[in-house]
Design a protein around this motif. Structure first.
Motif, mmCIF file in Angstrom:
data_model
loop_
_atom_site.group_PDB
_atom_site.id
_atom_site.type_symbol
_atom_site.label_atom_id
_atom_site.label_comp_id
_atom_site.label_asym_id
_atom_site.label_seq_id
_atom_site.Cartn_x
_atom_site.Cartn_y
_atom_site.Cartn_z
ATOM 1 N N SER A 74 0.822 -1.217 0.000
ATOM 2 C CA SER A 74 0.000 0.000 0.000
ATOM 3 C C SER A 74 0.856 1.267 0.000
ATOM 4 N N TRP A 75 2.084 1.199 0.486
ATOM 5 C CA TRP A 75 2.939 2.387 0.551
ATOM 6 C C TRP A 75 3.693 2.661 -0.751
ATOM 7 N N SER A 76 3.686 1.744 -1.692
ATOM 8 C CA SER A 76 4.400 1.938 -2.960
ATOM 9 C C SER A 76 3.754 3.063 -3.760
ATOM 10 N N ARG A 77 4.587 3.883 -4.387
ATOM 11 C CA ARG A 77 4.109 5.001 -5.198
ATOM 12 C C ARG A 77 4.828 5.011 -6.539
ATOM 13 N N LEU A 78 4.151 5.582 -7.550
ATOM 14 C CA LEU A 78 4.666 5.607 -8.912
ATOM 15 C C LEU A 78 4.460 6.988 -9.524
ATOM 16 N N ASP A 79 5.511 7.495 -10.170
ATOM 17 C CA ASP A 79 5.438 8.713 -10.973
ATOM 18 C C ASP A 79 5.773 8.336 -12.409
ATOM 19 N N VAL A 80 4.992 8.828 -13.344
ATOM 20 C CA VAL A 80 5.270 8.644 -14.769
ATOM 21 C C VAL A 80 5.141 10.011 -15.419
#
Length: 139
Positions: A122-128
């Motif tokens: 749940s803490w994983s984040r992604l920027d594209v």
């Protein structure tokens, strides 16, 4: 009787399909997207290509993109996921990852973030920096 009519109207609005985008090719970006984040919807038939350029995440390893078909008042079926890695590493000087799906029915579709860095945390984040959806197989 008016109370019943009002209740019926409210129920009809609650189950009405959400607005969809008819532009089949479009661009966007993810900022701090989490697992299960969803893209906008688009009308498509036969072919979809999802491109991610310049990706960043906690571990800078990968992300999985899952394509869904919109089905009103039913569970949305999935068409499988594609694992994107090149947009993180810039292998061969290319910072773009592409996933393609073909043989699609004429319907609305969307994609979601399935995994980030091979995890479902749940803490994983992604920027594209750039997401480009192309529905033209002519490229």
């Amino acid at each position: 009787m008016a109370a019943i009519d009002g209740l019926t109207s409210s129920l009809l609005l609650a189950v009405a399909p959400t607005a969809q985008a008819d532009d089949p090719s479009w661009t966007s970006k993810w900022d701090d997207a989490a697992i299960a984040a969803e893209s906008r919807r688009w009308l498509d038939s036969n072919y979809t290509e999802v491109n991610y350029s310049y990706c960043d995440s906690n571990e800078d390893v990968s992300t999985n993109v899952l394509l869904w078909q919109v089905r009103d008042l039913q569970p949305d079926p999935t068409f499988g996921s594609k694992r994107f890695t090149t947009c993180f590493s810039g292998a061969d000087g290319d910072w773009k990852s592409t996933g393609t799906w073909s043989g699609l029915d004429t319907r609305y579709y969307y994609f979601s973030v399935h995994y980030i860095d091979d995890h479902f945390y749940s803490w994983s984040r992604l920027d594209v920096d750039q997401i480009y959806v192309d529905t033209s197989k002519a490229d």
